[in-house]
Enzyme design. Structure first.
Site, PDB file in Angstrom:
ATOM      1  N   GLU A  98     -14.889  50.639   5.779  1.00 12.05           N
ATOM      2  CA  GLU A  98     -15.628  50.412   4.364  1.00 12.05           C
ATOM      3  C   GLU A  98     -17.179  50.187   4.598  1.00 12.05           C
ATOM      4  OE1 GLU A  98     -13.753  47.069   2.086  1.00 12.05           O
ATOM      5  OE2 GLU A  98     -12.044  47.227   3.367  1.00 12.05           O
TER       6      GLU A  98
ATOM      7  N   ARG B 105     -23.067  47.417   0.296  1.00 16.29           N
ATOM      8  CA  ARG B 105     -22.778  47.398  -1.302  1.00 16.29           C
ATOM      9  C   ARG B 105     -23.855  47.708  -2.305  1.00 16.29           C
ATOM     10  NH1 ARG B 105     -16.969  44.121  -1.184  1.00 16.29           N
ATOM     11  NH2 ARG B 105     -15.924  45.771  -0.172  1.00 16.29           N
TER      12      ARG B 105
ATOM     13  N   ARG C 176     -22.767  40.696   1.448  1.00 13.53           N
ATOM     14  CA  ARG C 176     -21.755  40.424   2.290  1.00 13.53           C
ATOM     15  C   ARG C 176     -21.202  41.801   2.752  1.00 13.53           C
ATOM     16  NH1 ARG C 176     -16.061  40.722   1.217  1.00 13.53           N
ATOM     17  NH2 ARG C 176     -16.705  41.037  -0.969  1.00 13.53           N
TER      18      ARG C 176
ATOM     19  N   HIS D  20     -18.779  41.181  -8.186  1.00 11.75           N
ATOM     20  CA  HIS D  20     -17.519  41.034  -7.387  1.00 11.75           C
ATOM     21  C   HIS D  20     -17.440  39.746  -6.258  1.00 11.75           C
ATOM     22  CE1 HIS D  20     -14.208  42.859  -5.010  1.00 11.75           C
ATOM     23  NE2 HIS D  20     -15.001  42.692  -3.711  1.00 11.75           N
TER      24      HIS D  20
ATOM     25  N   HIS E  40     -19.635  45.085  -6.799  1.00  9.68           N
ATOM     26  CA  HIS E  40     -18.843  46.170  -6.010  1.00  9.68           C
ATOM     27  C   HIS E  40     -19.198  47.351  -6.781  1.00  9.68           C
ATOM     28  CE1 HIS E  40     -15.538  48.502  -4.505  1.00  9.68           C
ATOM     29  NE2 HIS E  40     -15.133  47.456  -3.661  1.00  9.68           N
TER      30      HIS E  40
HETATM   31  C1  SIN Z   1     -12.678  46.482  -1.436  1.00 10.00           C
HETATM   32  O1  SIN Z   1     -11.557  46.618  -1.064  1.00 10.00           O
HETATM   33  O2  SIN Z   1     -13.477  47.546  -1.723  1.00 10.00           O
HETATM   34  C2  SIN Z   1     -13.017  45.095  -1.464  1.00 10.00           C
HETATM   35  C3  SIN Z   1     -12.981  44.196  -0.130  1.00 10.00           C
HETATM   36  C4  SIN Z   1     -14.080  43.231  -0.155  1.00 10.00           C
HETATM   37  O3  SIN Z   1     -14.608  42.812  -1.346  1.00 10.00           O
HETATM   38  O4  SIN Z   1     -14.221  42.777   0.952  1.00 10.00           O
END
Ligand code: SIN
Length: 528
Positions: A118, A285, A381, A346, A238
C-alpha cells in the site's frame, strides 16, 4: 485486590474488543467485570469495514527498521519515534496471536502469508484477508468476547459525558453518562477504569469513508473533560473513494488495488502521479490525495479515474471481492471499466494524547484506536498501521490496567433522568450539520489557507451559538448529540491547523505559493 475491578469500554470495534479480551486473559484469578458500551453494532464500526489489513514486518527480507523508516517518512517526522519502534516490533506477535485465535489471512501457493503493498510502504508488508481484513478480525474477537463471561456488552448506549471526581492531581475519571437510545433515559455508569475506543470523526466532512457513527464522540468528551490532545491538525484523506456524487459515507477502493497495479489517470487520460513523487501511485496518502485534488481543480471534474486494467477482471474479483461488489452496485466492472474516484476523509491522525499504554492525561481514563493519539502516526498515517496500533496498544493498556488501585467498590449504574430523547428531529440540527461539514470540507480539508481556517472557525462559533441553547433545553436527538461532539472536534482540528505555520503531512497550506513546493519537515514534533 479483593474487590471486583470494574472497567467500562466505550466503543465495540477492534480496539475496544481487543482490550477487553486482553484484560480478561490477564486476570489470573482476580475479579473483573468489563462492560462494553456501544451505540451501534460492530458492523457499523470503522474497523469492521477496514479493507487493507495489518502492516507488520513478517519476513527476513523486510526488517523492522524498514517499517519504522516508512512510518516516520509518511508521518514527516511528527511521530513519536519510540512509540513507532515498539508498535512495529510487536507487529509479528499480534499477527501470530490472531492466527492463534483462528483468523484466516491470505497465503501464497507455498503457504506463506501473502503480503500486499500500500501507499508509503517501500515493501509489501500488509497482512490481509482479501479486502475484508477488518471483518475477519472482528469475527475472531467477537467470538472471544462471547466466550468470556466477565465481558458484557450494553447496546444502544450513546455516551455523552465523562464523569470525574477530585481536583488537581487527585482528579480521576470515574465513569460515563450515557443516553439509552431505546428508552431515552440518561444513565450514569461507574467504573474504576474507563476506556474510550470510539473511533474517528470522518463525519466532519461532506464525503467520508467512515460509517455514520464516526462523529468524534470520544475525542469531544475527552476535550470537554480537559484531557490533552495531540496532532489534531492532521486529518487523512484516502485518495480513492468511489465517486457517487452523493454526500455522506462513500465506498472505499483500497490502496491495495494500486499496490496490485491499478493506476490513477485524470479524465483527460493524463497519469495523475507522473512526476509528482518517486513512489508514483504508491506515494504517501497526503501526496496522492493532493495530486488528485489538483487534477480535479485543473480539469473541473469531481473525480479522476482509477484504471484497474493492469490487474484484469478475474484477478480483481478474486482478490478484491468486496470492492468488486461495491463497483457492481454502481454498474461498473473493475478491470474493464475505469473507476471514478475522489479523496474522502478517512482517518483522524490526531486525538486524545496518550502514552504507549493508552493512558490519557486524566487518571483512570484510557484512549485506544482512532480516538487516541499515541504518536505512532505523526502528520500522516502509514497505510494499515491503524489496525496494527489497535492490536498492539490495547494489549499494553490491559497490562497497565491491572496496576490500578481500586480504592472502593464502584457504584452500579443508575438512571438519573427519564425520557430525554427529542420526539422529533429538530430541523435546525440537520441544516447546521450540513453547514459545518461544508465549511470543514471547503476550508479544513486537503488544501487549507489561513483565511479559510479563520472563516471555518466563524462558522463553528455561529453554529455553536444557535445549537447549544437547544442542548441546554435537555431534549436531545441523536443528531444533536452528534453535532455537539462534531463541533468540539471541528474547533480542535481547525485551531490546531491555525497553529501549524507551515505545511506538513496532511496539513497543506496553499499560501504563499500554491502546490509543488517541498514539504516542510519538522523533526521531533510538537503537541497541540
Ligand atoms: C485501504 O485499504 O486503502 C485502507 C487501509 C487503511 O486505511 O489503512
Amino acid at each position: 485486590m479483593s474487590l471486583t475491578l470494574e472497567v467500562l469500554v466505550v466503543g465495540g470495534g477492534i480496539a475496544g474488543m481487543n482490550y477487553a479480551v486482553q484484560l480478561a486473559d490477564k486476570a489470573g484469578g482476580r475479579k473483573l467485570r468489563i462492560r462494553i458500551l456501544s451505540k451501534a453494532t460492530v458492523h457499523e464500526s470503522s474497523s469492521f469495514h477496514a479493507q487493507g489489513g495489518v502492516a507488520a514486518a513478517m519476513c527476513a527480507e523486510d526488517p523492522f527498521e524498514d517499517h519504522v523508516r516508512d512510518t516516520l517518512a509518511v508521518g514527516e517526522g511528527r511521530n513519536d519515534a519510540d512509540v513507532v519502534r515498539l508498535v512495529v516490533k510487536e507487529g509479528p506477535a499480534v499477527i501470530r496471536g490472531l492466527i492463534g485465535l483462528g483468523a484466516h489471512f491470505d497465503r501464497d501457493r507455498g503457504g506463506a502469508l501473502h503480503l500486499a503493498r500500500e501507499g508509503g510502504h517501500r515493501a509489501a508488508r500488509v497482512v490481509h484477508h482479501r479486502d475484508r481484513t477488518g471483518e475477519e478480525i472482528v469475527r475472531v474477537l467477537q467470538q472471544r468476547v462471547r466466550d468470556i463471561p466477565v465481558i458484557g456488552t450494553v447496546m444502544d448506549q450513546r455516551v455523552i459525558e465523562l464523569l470525574t471526581e477530585g481536583e488537581g492531581a487527585y482528579r480521576r475519571c470515574i465513569g460515563v453518562r450515557a443516553v439509552d437510545l431505546r428508552t431515552g433515559d440518561v444513565v450514569e455508569h461507574f467504573a474504576h477504569v474507563v476506556i474510550l475506543a470510539t473511533g474517528g470523526a470522518g463525519r466532519l466532512f461532506e464525503h467520508t469513508t467512515n460509517p455514520a457513527g464516526a462523529t468524534g464522540d470520544g475525542v469531544a468528551m475527552g476535550i470537554r473533560a480537559g484531557a490533552l490532545t495531540r496532532d489534531m491538525a492532521f486529518v487523512q484523506f484516502h485518495p480513492t473513494a468511489l465517486f457517487t456524487g452523493v454526500p455522506g459515507t462513500v465506498g472505499l477502493v483500497s490502496e491495495a488495488v494500486r499496490g496490485a497495479g491499478a493506476r490513477l489517470i485524470g479524465i483527460t487520460g493524463r497519469p495523475v502521479m507522473a512526476g509528482v513523487h518517486p513512489m508514483g501511485d504508491l506515494a504517501p496518502r497526503h501526496i496522492v490525495a493532493r495530486a488528485i485534488h489538483r487534477e480535479m481543480v485543473r480539469t473541473g471534474a469531481r473525480y479522476v479515474h482509477l484504471d484497474a486494467g493492469p490487474i484484469g477482471i478475474e484477478r480483481f474479483c478474486a482478490e478484491f471481492p468486496g470492492i468488486a461488489a461495491l463497483c457492481r452496485d454502481t454498474g461498473l466492472l473493475p478491470g474493464r471499466d475505469l473507476l471514478p474516484v475522489m479523496p474522502a476523509a478517512h482517518y483522524l491522525c490526531g486525538g486524545l494524547r496518550t502514552d504507549s499504554h493508552g493512558r490519557t492525561s486524566i487518571p483512570g481514563l484510557y484512549a485506544l484506536g482512532e480516538c487516541a493519539c499515541s504518536g505512532l502516526h505523526g502528520a500522516d498515517r502509514l497505510a494499515s498501521n491503524s489496525l496494527l496500533e489497535a492490536l498492539v496498544i490495547p494489549r499494553r493498556a490491559a497490562e497497565t490496567t491491572w496496576e490500578t488501585r481500586a480504592p472502593a467498590a464502584a457504584p452500579a449504574s443508575q438512571v438519573i433522568a427519564r425520557d430525554r430523547l427529542a420526539k422529533r428531529p429538530v430541523e435546525i440540527v440537520g441544516r447546521a450539520t450540513a453547514a459545518l461539514t461544508h465549511a470543514m470540507t471547503m476550508h479544513v480539508g486537503i488544501v487549507r489557507k489561513t483565511e479559510g481556517l479563520e472563516s471555518a472557525l466563524r462558522v463553528i462559533n455561529c453554529i455553536e451559538r444557535q445549537v447549544l441553547p437547544i442542548w441546554h433545553r435537555r431534549r436531545w436527538s441523536p443528531a444533536l448529540m452528534d453535532l455537539r461532539d462534531l463541533l468540539v472536534v471541528a474547533r480542535s482540528v481547525t485551531e490546531a491547523a491555525l497553529h501549524e505555520p507551515v505545511s506538513v503531512g496532511t496539513h497543506f497550506l496553499e499560501e504563499p505559493e500554491p502546490y509543488d513546493r517541498p514539504m516542510a519537515h519538522i523533526p521531533g514534533g510538537s503537541i497541540n
